[in-house]
Design a protein around this motif. Structure first.
Motif, PDB file in Angstrom:
ATOM      1  N   ILE A  80     -13.210  -0.439   4.265  1.00 49.84           N
ATOM      2  CA  ILE A  80     -13.209  -1.343   3.104  1.00 49.84           C
ATOM      3  C   ILE A  80     -14.346  -0.978   2.153  1.00 49.84           C
ATOM      4  N   GLY A  84     -13.652   0.258  -1.470  1.00 47.25           N
ATOM      5  CA  GLY A  84     -14.208  -0.547  -2.557  1.00 47.25           C
ATOM      6  C   GLY A  84     -15.034   0.282  -3.523  1.00 47.25           C
ATOM      7  N   ILE A 100     -20.122  -5.618   1.164  1.00 47.94           N
ATOM      8  CA  ILE A 100     -19.354  -5.380   2.394  1.00 47.94           C
ATOM      9  C   ILE A 100     -20.297  -5.109   3.564  1.00 47.94           C
TER      10      ILE A 100
END
Length: 242
Positions: A80, A84, A100
């Motif tokens: 992620i 991202g 994150i």
């Protein structure tokens, strides 16, 4: 000794090892790369940083093998972070990576936060470009995740308050990651190694670091609560990364 005391003692040992790895071993490895290899062996330095970050994480599993789902959850958080960063490549400095990494540290502890930050920086630079700055970025994001775990992770479960988390995200991204990243610029591209030159490099990066810090705050406001609720449910249900 009661089992709860043993568990606390092991958790404390992992925390100490994590702090030593992040604050002493990794900076020593980066300094070695600068002083001995003149920043030319950054792949080797990056690999050594990864190995150092894995030591405290591996202590979680000193008496058992990690379950596949435990590693998958951590791999998903890293993925992620990489995705991202890639998704916002058109917007300089406005990236969700630090948010994150902070969420990972809050959800699973300082060891997981550190390795998530280090691995996210390393893997995403296969998209943005590897270079002598990579180990510095790994250390910067790793430290943000480590401190998030130290400050906000609750072994008994529970959600941290959003406002302090957002304030931490803004300050750590600006003052911690920003200074580390700017230090990389100083040692890599500056021929005059002086305090005057160093502070000039820091001053030139203030605007970029403010944008990065503001992005972290925004993404924490949007993502922290829903992601932490889901991660907490998964962690409690399956006993992950305890």
């Amino acid at each position: 000794m009661p089992s709860s005391d043993k568990h606390f003692g092991k958790a404390r040992l992992r925390t100490i090892v994590s702090v030593i790895a992040a604050c002493l071993i990794v900076p020593a490895v980066i300094a070695l790369g600068v002083a001995v290899w003149d920043d030319r062996k950054y792949y080797i330095v990056s690999l050594l940083v990864i190995l150092a970050s894995m030591v405290p994480f591996a202590l979680k599993f000193e008496r058992r093998r990690p379950q596949a789902r435990e590693l998958v959850v951590l791999a998903v958080m890293i993925a992620i972070g990489v995705a991202g960063r890639a998704a916002f490549y058109m917007v300089p400095q406005f990236k969700p990576v630090a948010a994150i990494v902070i969420i990972s540290g809050v959800a699973f502890g300082c060891e997981s936060g550190f390795i998530t930050g280090a691995m996210t920086a390393f893997l995403s630079n296969f998209i943005f470009g590897q270079g002598p700055w990579t180990p510095w970025q790994m250390e910067g994001f790793g430290l943000i995740g480590l401190l998030a775990g130290l400050l906000f992770y609750k072994r008994g479960g529970g959600m941290p308050k959003l406002l302090p988390l957002c304030i931490y995200g803004f300050i750590s991204t600006f003052a911690l990651y920003g200074v580390i990243a700017d230090s990389s610029t100083f040692f890599t591209y500056t021929t005059e190694l002086s305090w005057k030159a160093y502070f000039a490099v820091l001053a030139s990066g203030v605007l970029f670091n403010l944008i990065h810090a503001a992005a972290t705050l925004v993404f924490l406001l949007v993502l922290a609560k829903p992601m932490l609720k889901k991660l907490e449910r998964v962690r409690v249900k399956y006993g992950l990364l305890e």
